[in-house]
Design an enzyme around this catalytic site. Structure first.
Site, PDB file in Angstrom:
ATOM      1  N   CYS A  27      38.099  64.673  64.552  1.00  0.00           N
ATOM      2  CA  CYS A  27      36.804  65.341  64.742  1.00  0.00           C
ATOM      3  C   CYS A  27      36.970  66.655  65.498  1.00  0.00           C
ATOM      4  CB  CYS A  27      35.858  64.437  65.541  1.00  0.00           C
ATOM      5  SG  CYS A  27      36.359  64.275  67.272  1.00  0.00           S
TER       6      CYS A  27
ATOM      7  N   VAL B 142      18.141  76.291  44.523  1.00  0.00           N
ATOM      8  CA  VAL B 142      18.940  75.764  45.634  1.00  0.00           C
ATOM      9  C   VAL B 142      18.966  76.789  46.753  1.00  0.00           C
ATOM     10  CG1 VAL B 142      21.224  75.000  46.344  1.00  0.00           C
ATOM     11  CG2 VAL B 142      20.362  74.414  44.099  1.00  0.00           C
TER      12      VAL B 142
ATOM     13  N   GLY C 175      19.397  75.682  50.832  1.00  0.00           N
ATOM     14  CA  GLY C 175      20.347  75.149  51.820  1.00  0.00           C
ATOM     15  C   GLY C 175      21.324  74.173  51.207  1.00  0.00           C
ATOM     16  N   ASN C 176      20.987  73.622  50.035  1.00  0.00           N
ATOM     17  CA  ASN C 176      21.831  72.651  49.327  1.00  0.00           C
ATOM     18  C   ASN C 176      21.982  71.328  50.080  1.00  0.00           C
ATOM     19  OD1 ASN C 176      23.409  72.097  46.992  1.00  0.00           O
ATOM     20  ND2 ASN C 176      25.265  72.261  48.222  1.00  0.00           N
TER      21      ASN C 176
ATOM     22  N   ALA D  93      18.045  65.919  62.135  1.00  0.00           N
ATOM     23  CA  ALA D  93      19.419  66.242  61.716  1.00  0.00           C
ATOM     24  C   ALA D  93      20.237  66.855  62.851  1.00  0.00           C
ATOM     25  CB  ALA D  93      19.400  67.154  60.492  1.00  0.00           C
TER      26      ALA D  93
ATOM     27  N   ASP E  89      10.976  64.532  57.731  1.00  0.00           N
ATOM     28  CA  ASP E  89       9.956  64.469  58.774  1.00  0.00           C
ATOM     29  C   ASP E  89       8.841  65.498  58.709  1.00  0.00           C
ATOM     30  OD1 ASP E  89      11.095  62.414  60.675  1.00  0.00           O
ATOM     31  OD2 ASP E  89      12.797  63.732  60.413  1.00  0.00           O
TER      32      ASP E  89
ATOM     33  N   GLU F 295      41.556  47.251  73.218  1.00  0.00           N
ATOM     34  CA  GLU F 295      40.444  46.456  72.707  1.00  0.00           C
ATOM     35  C   GLU F 295      39.410  46.012  73.740  1.00  0.00           C
ATOM     36  OE1 GLU F 295      43.249  43.620  71.050  1.00  0.00           O
ATOM     37  OE2 GLU F 295      42.263  43.888  69.129  1.00  0.00           O
TER      38      GLU F 295
HETATM   39  C1  FAD Z   1      23.035  64.791  57.017  1.00  0.00           C
HETATM   40  C2  FAD Z   1      21.592  65.144  56.811  1.00  0.00           C
HETATM   41  C3  FAD Z   1      20.665  64.747  57.749  1.00  0.00           C
HETATM   42  C4  FAD Z   1      19.314  65.053  57.569  1.00  0.00           C
HETATM   43  N1  FAD Z   1      18.410  64.610  58.495  1.00  0.00           N
HETATM   44  C5  FAD Z   1      17.114  64.869  58.298  1.00  0.00           C
HETATM   45  C6  FAD Z   1      16.122  64.406  59.213  1.00  0.00           C
HETATM   46  O1  FAD Z   1      16.444  63.754  60.210  1.00  0.00           O
HETATM   47  N2  FAD Z   1      14.827  64.699  58.962  1.00  0.00           N
HETATM   48  C7  FAD Z   1      14.446  65.431  57.869  1.00  0.00           C
HETATM   49  O2  FAD Z   1      13.275  65.712  57.721  1.00  0.00           O
HETATM   50  N3  FAD Z   1      15.341  65.870  56.993  1.00  0.00           N
HETATM   51  C8  FAD Z   1      16.656  65.603  57.178  1.00  0.00           C
HETATM   52  N4  FAD Z   1      17.557  66.048  56.258  1.00  0.00           N
HETATM   53  C9  FAD Z   1      17.059  66.681  55.041  1.00  0.00           C
HETATM   54  C10 FAD Z   1      17.025  68.178  55.136  1.00  0.00           C
HETATM   55  O3  FAD Z   1      16.121  68.601  56.110  1.00  0.00           O
HETATM   56  C11 FAD Z   1      16.577  68.679  53.781  1.00  0.00           C
HETATM   57  O4  FAD Z   1      17.599  68.327  52.891  1.00  0.00           O
HETATM   58  C12 FAD Z   1      16.398  70.158  53.749  1.00  0.00           C
HETATM   59  O5  FAD Z   1      15.331  70.552  54.524  1.00  0.00           O
HETATM   60  C13 FAD Z   1      16.212  70.650  52.331  1.00  0.00           C
HETATM   61  O6  FAD Z   1      16.314  72.056  52.338  1.00  0.00           O
HETATM   62  P1  FAD Z   1      17.405  72.816  51.480  1.00  0.00           P
HETATM   63  O7  FAD Z   1      17.148  74.247  51.616  1.00  0.00           O
HETATM   64  O8  FAD Z   1      18.754  72.375  51.834  1.00  0.00           O
HETATM   65  O9  FAD Z   1      17.023  72.280  50.041  1.00  0.00           O
HETATM   66  P2  FAD Z   1      17.871  72.291  48.713  1.00  0.00           P
HETATM   67  O10 FAD Z   1      18.795  71.124  48.687  1.00  0.00           O
HETATM   68  O11 FAD Z   1      18.485  73.608  48.484  1.00  0.00           O
HETATM   69  O12 FAD Z   1      16.698  72.027  47.693  1.00  0.00           O
HETATM   70  C14 FAD Z   1      15.907  70.883  47.755  1.00  0.00           C
HETATM   71  C15 FAD Z   1      14.807  70.860  46.704  1.00  0.00           C
HETATM   72  O13 FAD Z   1      13.801  71.791  47.018  1.00  0.00           O
HETATM   73  C16 FAD Z   1      13.594  72.709  45.961  1.00  0.00           C
HETATM   74  N5  FAD Z   1      13.301  74.010  46.537  1.00  0.00           N
HETATM   75  C17 FAD Z   1      13.789  74.493  47.697  1.00  0.00           C
HETATM   76  N6  FAD Z   1      13.241  75.675  47.963  1.00  0.00           N
HETATM   77  C18 FAD Z   1      12.406  75.968  46.969  1.00  0.00           C
HETATM   78  C19 FAD Z   1      11.548  77.060  46.695  1.00  0.00           C
HETATM   79  N7  FAD Z   1      11.438  78.088  47.517  1.00  0.00           N
HETATM   80  N8  FAD Z   1      10.811  77.006  45.586  1.00  0.00           N
HETATM   81  C20 FAD Z   1      10.890  75.978  44.742  1.00  0.00           C
HETATM   82  N9  FAD Z   1      11.696  74.915  44.939  1.00  0.00           N
HETATM   83  C21 FAD Z   1      12.433  74.908  46.045  1.00  0.00           C
HETATM   84  C22 FAD Z   1      14.902  72.661  45.186  1.00  0.00           C
HETATM   85  O14 FAD Z   1      14.709  73.047  43.862  1.00  0.00           O
HETATM   86  C23 FAD Z   1      15.296  71.224  45.332  1.00  0.00           C
HETATM   87  O15 FAD Z   1      14.659  70.432  44.377  1.00  0.00           O
HETATM   88  C24 FAD Z   1      18.904  65.774  56.418  1.00  0.00           C
HETATM   89  C25 FAD Z   1      19.847  66.185  55.468  1.00  0.00           C
HETATM   90  C26 FAD Z   1      21.177  65.877  55.652  1.00  0.00           C
HETATM   91  C27 FAD Z   1      22.183  66.311  54.619  1.00  0.00           C
HETATM   92  S1  FES Z   2      37.204  60.961  65.973  1.00  0.00           S
HETATM   93 FE1  FES Z   2      37.089  62.189  67.734  1.00  0.00          FE
HETATM   94  S2  FES Z   2      39.091  62.080  68.518  1.00  0.00           S
HETATM   95 FE2  FES Z   2      39.132  60.661  66.873  1.00  0.00          FE
END
Ligand code: FAD
Ligand code: FES
Ligand code: FES
Length: 1262
Positions: A97, A246, A248-249, A324, A346, A1194
């Site tokens: 990590c 897409v 933030g993906n 997140a 959320d 352990e």
């Molecule tokens: C490890 C992890 C932890 C997370 N924890 C949380 C959490 O605790 N709480 C929470 O609420 N969320 C959480 N999320 C979710 C995260 O907040 C959402 O995935 C994020 O907000 C989506 O935004 P993005 O830009 O990445 O979307 P993308 O993945 O890029 O797109 C998501 C969808 O939205 C559509 N879209 C996006 N923007 C537009 C636009 N302008 N117009 C039209 N369509 C659009 C896309 O076409 C797609 O269908 C987590 C995600 C991960 C990977």
């Molecule tokens: S996972 Fe952090 S030191 Fe091993």
């Protein structure tokens, strides 16, 4: 043209450097953290932010600079201060990590050279570590803070209540003391921002120019287009309506990578069309704003505007703080969060409660406004947006004068976890009154889409905010929130309870605010206010007589820490691809109890994965199948051997005792979640059938043997190499051998090197983890708390095959029976151990194997006896403790409990147990919805395998003519510091500096037939072997040294005949358990300890906060206190996971549903007690092991059971207040759901459990 691979596959696989690690592939662990820098045209500045490389598609980085851990410093040139301090503070154990941690901290310092502790906490919130327990990482990084900022690690907690403030400060005090002893700030590099890499000028020029055309990346399966402007985007959306936009993906990415969803075309937004504008009625946020910028904007508004107008923003911030990790918030956008239409996300519930409006646009119809409410969502992942429409912005209104808003979320882990239920609530009152003018309540997580409880809200309009409204609201909510008993996601009663509990919190919060405005509302009992609250290492001193050059007993840094912190340390998957290399991918069965076996070999990782996804399997079912311990008992399905230990006269004892109690306790299993997944590279050598394996194994000799048997090749032709493991915890002892056999078969059949790297989900599915346990007990005790007889049967779920359990059960599986009494002296005892045969993947060894479960059952027995006798558990503990100088265990092994009693007394004393118990009682009386509990347990843990031949170590020490020394041994370095300790020992005996001694790798060709590094015995065995080998060499050198006392070390060795300087040695203490006669030296010796923990629970949500832990541990005379403390803290935090948050869920069909960090939560930084004090017992001795030290790997896991029992105490306090009994079932782990449902009250009564058999449960306790 890029290959399709490079289009959606992330940056992680493109960077051909070793520092950026794969831990999960879904943004859930932070091992792949890198820094991205981009020119921000709008504000004419360069932005630096962290991202998860695994979710960052490579083509989306056009115009951006990426800095990986290799870019900031190296052992070959100069370390960056961040790399140096994490290493010197002992914050790197297995090191997997570490690069991610380094990059999170480095990026923070790029943006803020003098961070606060809160900044550090936020920056590291998205980085998981399975080894260290986080304390040393924070310890190293906090040295970058201004001292004035350092007293602020947990500011949310510190503003709650005065006593927590105090704890926070005390915590920092502990950390300062620690730093002082463990590493010195006087010889670390200063932070010099002028030395940082500059943003490449060519990218700056490019960024300043307006883009003149769209970008298109074409692969053989995928196409990615990035529009040049809004008009272009709308045209593209019209032409390709099905293509996702897409940004933030972070939703699309995990869907494509983990779930295999395929989008042939994606439209990627580079350009930030609209960031944030303040309009007269609120803030308008561009849809492509990241959640980090949303948070910054809300913080700015809250800072700069009057509080009344920003109540909604304050509520949003409440949610954003826990949403997140930092990396995800830097990538994820507000638009993506809304349009992902995932009810677990959320933002929608809060934004809907705030009456936000979405501005959407299409080429054909121009702009239109849509209200963000339940009607926006038409199903899971679906909205009313037309396929050609895009979301432009979100208008978030200011709050009105008599409006109150709140947001709630409850997750499995306090932070960095999806919510189980989230809610947004807003009420508007008629000015100056408590009459409701309008009410908005939205829930996420109680159905496939966002839920508005419209009927409830409507019926409450016009009513006064008072007790009647509260009662009616709860009744109405109960009627309106529909959640079938078989609902997706399970936890139905809990989720229903949360809906009313959240409303109750909202009700109380608003009532309090109305009172502050002098509105005439009903009186609020003071103790009800609790519903509103959000929830020194004195080291052993070496003797003055010891030379300062002698490293034994000093807190020496982990030998590879610098390499780990710079990303130079090599793990098996860092070995570059060999010419012609193939990739093997496992196809796993989706049906339990079916015959099926398949793997797929392909030219690349991606190809193998896709091919495996396309495999169609025809199953041959074997009936009947069952998965749970209960079912195995019904079918009498057990593996042999069945073990029993008995002493005393049970029948007579049960006849004479005052009371008899019969009950049971269930303990769920645990996934290892080592950060590095299992795998290997098999390389056929082409000559004489020789084969080389570069393998992630804790037991390379076993891997060698299994591969040899599978392929019919002699062991002398198979060489296993293990440089280091990215964590193992018992999980890489045996399963890796089967994986190696498959991969080696592929290599031999094709004649080409074959690589196998399990993805996180497959690793969790295939390798399994700690055995789930059911302890059924009958205990006889007297009214004064003396336990006279205990008859306990331990059922463990062994899974479908014996292959692992057989070998391990002979060694340690029945550890639970051996550990059953631990510190308790019970005259009449019967223990039975049965390994259940079910149709699940077979379970395997995990840190403490059986011990943490066995000890836990006995502690539960004791707890229940105390409750029944009406005595404090501490009293019952003391009554039943071993006390004499010489005692015998229930299997007749002689030991002295003296050091155990010293640990116990010292722990209670250092923790201030008795005073705090009183303070807690006072706290509980004045807080109705928050309760605290404290618990202390002593510990006696057997070290070593109960079969003596495994307790052996082997080492080869070579002294070369130039004076340098090479040590090879049979142990495996997996973060526990075995190499560092081996170097310390060799340096001590040979009297040469550690820098002249080297350890390369573990290799079956150098040290054959080595035992596994396990059972807390690795260092004992290897250490003894190294010592023995070095001593023999020194004996040979001695005459020559004495004759030439003025010679240097090099002159001594150069004048001797070199072959004389090789030595292999085997050492092994005798242990053997005679099960027939219930006796024998089962262990080599015992490690003792004691622990005291305090927690606070939120009775309305089940949330809990670990407040303080004190540990006193007997490690004999520590070889390396820094490493030992690291093991204690790391083991304890892993135990926190085992007993409180790590919950594996299986479907009715026996399929593991929790397969990755999104569903399975290991402890994060937020779970570490703010005050965490570890003390090593002074003047402790151990005549049995190397330099009087003790094995420590352990035992600390079990100490975290104090958190479980402290929670149980807190729940009991809540129940007592409601007139309920102290005796109640609580299975482990004590999750938020279990805590909430055990605090029975009017809200849980509204969500009664359905009758068994009337519904299909979502998951089963296996
Ligand atoms: C490890 C992890 C932890 C997370 N924890 C949380 C959490 O605790 N709480 C929470 O609420 N969320 C959480 N999320 C979710 C995260 O907040 C959402 O995935 C994020 O907000 C989506 O935004 P993005 O830009 O990445 O979307 P993308 O993945 O890029 O797109 C998501 C969808 O939205 C559509 N879209 C996006 N923007 C537009 C636009 N302008 N117009 C039209 N369509 C659009 C896309 O076409 C797609 O269908 C987590 C995600 C991960 C990977
Ligand atoms: S996972 Fe952090 S030191 Fe091993
Ligand atoms: S590998 Fe990227 S976050 Fe886990």
């Amino acid at each position: 043209m890029l290959s399709q691979n490079h289009l959606h596959v992330s940056l992680l696989y493109i960077v051909l450097l070793t520092g950026t690690k794969y831990g999960c592939g879904g943004g859930g662990c932070g091992a792949c953290t890198v820094m991205v820098s981009k020119y921000d045209q709008l504000n004419n500045r360069v932005l630096h932010y962290t991202v998860n490389a695994c979710l960052q598609p490579i083509c989306t980085l056009h115009g951006a600079a990426v800095v990986t851990v290799e870019g900031i410093g190296s052992t070959k040139t100069k370390l960056h201060p961040v790399q140096e301090r994490i290493a010197k503070a002992h914050g790197s154990q297995c090191g997997f990590c570490t690069p991610g941690m380094v990059m999170s901290m480095y990026t923070l310092l790029r943006n803020k050279p003098h961070p606060t502790m809160e900044d550090i906490r936020e920056a590291l919130g998205g980085n998981l570590c399975r080894c260290t327990g986080y304390r040393p990482i924070i310890d190293g990084f906090k040295t970058f803070c201004d001292v004035s900022n350092a007293f602020n690690l947990f500011p949310q907690a510190s503003c709650l209540i005065q006593s927590t403030c105090l704890l926070t400060k005390m915590h920092m005090f502990s950390l300062l003391i620690t730093s002082k002893h463990l590493f010195h700030m006087d010889n670390v590099l200063p932070l010099d921002p002028s030395q940082d890499l500059i943003f490449p000028p060519e990218l700056m020029i490019m960024g300043k120019k307006r883009a003149c055309g769209s970008l298109c990346f074409q692969g053989d399966r995928l196409k990615l287009i990035s529009p040049v402007d809004l008009t272009n985007l709308l045209e593209l959306k019209t032409e390709y309506p099905e293509a996702p936009v897409v940004v933030g993906n972070t939703t699309i990415g995990p869907n494509m990578q983990v779930k295999g969803v395929h989008h042939p075309l994606t439209i990627y937004l580079f350009v930030i069309y609209l960031l944030c504008v303040h309009v007269h009625a609120g803030v308008s946020m561009g849809a492509v704003c990241t959640l980090s910028s949303l948070k910054e904007e809300m913080e700015r508004a809250v800072r700069e505007m009057e509080a009344e107008r920003t109540r909604g923003y304050q509520a949003l911030l409440q949610t954003l703080r826990c949403l997140a990790g930092k990396q995800i918030r830097n990538m994820a956008t507000i638009g993506g969060n809304i349009l992902s239409a995932n009810p677990k996300y959320d933002l929608n519930s809060v934004l809907a409660a705030l009456d936000c409006t979405l501005q959407v646009m299409s080429k054909e119809n121009g702009t239109r406004a849509i209200t963000l409410n339940e009607e926006l969502f038409t199903g899971f992942g679906k909205t009313v947006l037309r396929p050609d429409e895009v979301l432009l912005s979100i208008d978030i209104p200011y709050s009105k004068p008599w409006e109150f808003v709140s947001a709630f979320r409850q997750a499995q882990r306090r932070e960095f976890a999806f919510s189980i239920v989230n809610a947004g609530m807003k009420v508007l009152f008629r000015e100056g009154t408590n009459i409701v003018e309008s009410l908005n309540i939205y829930y996420g997580g109680v159905g496939p889409t966002l839920v508005k409880v419209g009927r409830t809200c409507q019926k409450l309009v016009g009513r006064s905010w008072g007790e009647e409204l509260l009662a009616d609201a709860c009744r109405l909510l109960e009627e309106e929130v529909e959640l079938s008993d078989s609902a997706h996601g399970g936890k139905v009663e809990y989720r229903k309870t949360l809906t009313t509990s959240f409303f109750f919190k909202f009700y109380m919060q608003v009532l309090q605010e109305l009172r502050e405005r002098d509105v005439n509302v009903c009186l609020l009992p003071l103790e009800y206010l609790s519903a509103l609250n959000v929830c020194l290492f004195p080291l052993q001193l070496v003797s003055n007589a010891q030379s300062s050059q002698d490293p034994v007993g000093h807190p020496m840094m982990h030998q590879a820490a610098f390499h780990q912190a710079t990303g130079e340390a090599q793990y098996y998957d860092d070995i570059p691809a060999v010419q012609g290399e193939l990739f093997v991918y496992m196809v796993t069965s989706t049906r339990a109890g079916s015959l099926f076996d398949c793997f797929w070999i392909a030219e690349s990782r991606e190809q193998a994965r896709r091919a495996a996804q396309m495999v169609k399997v025809t199953y041959q079912d074997l009936l009947p199948v069952f998965f749970t311990i209960e079912e195995a008992i019904q079918h009498q399905s057990f593996f042999d051997p069945k073990r029993k230990l008995e002493r005393g006269d049970m029948d007579k004892a049960f006849e004479t005792v005052d009371q008899i109690l019969e009950d049971e306790i269930y303990l769920g299993g645990q996934e290892h979640f080592y950060m590095e997944t299992q795998g290997l590279i098999a390389v056929p050598k082409g000559e004489n059938g020789e084969l080389e394996l570069f393998v992630a194994s804790q037991h390379s000799a076993y891997t060698q043997e299994v591969v040899g048997i599978t392929l019919g090749i002699d062991s002398n032709k198979i060489t296993c190499h293990v440089r280091r493991l990215g964590g193992a915890f018992g999980g890489k002892v045996m399963k890796i051998a089967s994986l190696s056999a498959i991969t080696a078969t592929a290599a031999v059949k094709t004649g080409r090197p074959v690589r196998c790297v399990l993805e996180r989900g497959d690793d969790m599915l295939i390798t399994s983890g700690r055995h789930p346990f059911l302890g059924k007990y009958k205990v006889g005790y007297n009214n004064d708390g003396t336990i006279m007889a205990a008859d306990i049967t331990y059922y463990s779920n062994g899974g479908c095959t014996l292959n692992e359990s057989l070998a391990v059960s002979l060694l340690r599986a029945l550890n639970s029976i051996l550990c059953m009494t631990q510190w308790l002296s019970i005259p009449n005892l019967r223990g039975r151990g049965l390994v259940c045969k079910t149709y699940l993947p077979s379970y395997t060894a995990f840190r403490g194997f059986g011990g943490p479960q066995g000890l836990m059952v006995m502690e539960s027995v004791l707890h229940e006896v105390a409750v029944k006798c009406g005595l404090p558990p501490q009293k019952v503990r003391e009554i039943n403790m071993y006390r004499e100088e010489e005692c015998y265990t229930h299997y007749k092994q002689l030991f002295s409990p003296r050091d155990m009693l010293r640990c116990w007394d010292e722990c209670l004393d250092k923790a201030g147990y008795h005073d705090r118990l009183q303070a807690i009682q006072q706290f509980n009386t004045s807080n109705r919805w928050k309760k605290r509990g404290i618990s202390a347990v002593p510990m006696k843990f057997g070290v070593g395998f109960s079969k003596g031949f495994f307790n052996q170590g082997a080492a080869l020490v070579n002294i070369y003519k130039d004076g340098s020394v090479l040590v090879a041994h049979g142990g495996t370095e997996m973060g526990q510091g075995i190499n560092t300790k081996a170097l310390q020992i060799a340096s001590h005996i040979l009297k040469v500096p550690m820098s002249s001694i080297h350890i390369k790798e573990t290799c079956t060709g150098n040290v054959p037939n080595a035992a596994p590094s396990a059972a807390s015995f690795g260092t004992d065995a290897v250490g003894m072997a190294v010592k023995d080998a070095c001593e023999k060499l020194m004996r040979r050198l001695k005459p020559f040294m004495e004759n030439h006392p003025k010679y240097t070390w090099q002159q001594w060795v150069i004048n001797q005949h070199p072959p004389d300087y090789n030595k292999v040695n085997m050492m092994g203490p005798h242990t053997d358990m005679d099960w027939e006669n219930s006796e024998g030296p089962a262990y080599y010796y015992f490690t003792f300890g004691a622990c005291c923990s305090e927690v606070e629970i939120d009775c309305l949500t089940g949330d809990h906060k670990n407040l303080r832990t004190d540990i006193v541990m007997d490690v004999g005379r520590s070889l390396n206190p820094a490493i030992d403390i690291g093991q204690i803290e790391g083991g304890f935090v892993q135990g926190i996971g085992l007993y409180t948050i790590e919950e594996l869920q299986f479907s009715l069909e026996g399929v593991l549903m929790t397969r990755g960090p999104s569903q399975y939560k290991i402890p994060a930084l937020c779970d570490v007690p703010p005050q965490f004090n570890v003390h090593l017992l002074a003047n402790a001795q151990n005549p049995h092991a190397i330099y009087r030290s003790k094995g420590i790997g352990e035992p600390p896991v079990f100490l975290a059971s104090t958190i479980f029992f402290a929670i149980k105490e807190a729940v009991a306090a809540a129940r007592r207040e409601r007139g309920l009994g102290d005796s109640f079932p609580l299975s482990s782990p004590a999750t938020a759901e279990r805590i909430r449902m055990a605090c029975e009250d009017q809200f849980t009564e509204m969500a009664p459990s359905p009758e068994k058999g009337t519904f299909k449960p979502w998951s089963i306790n296996i």
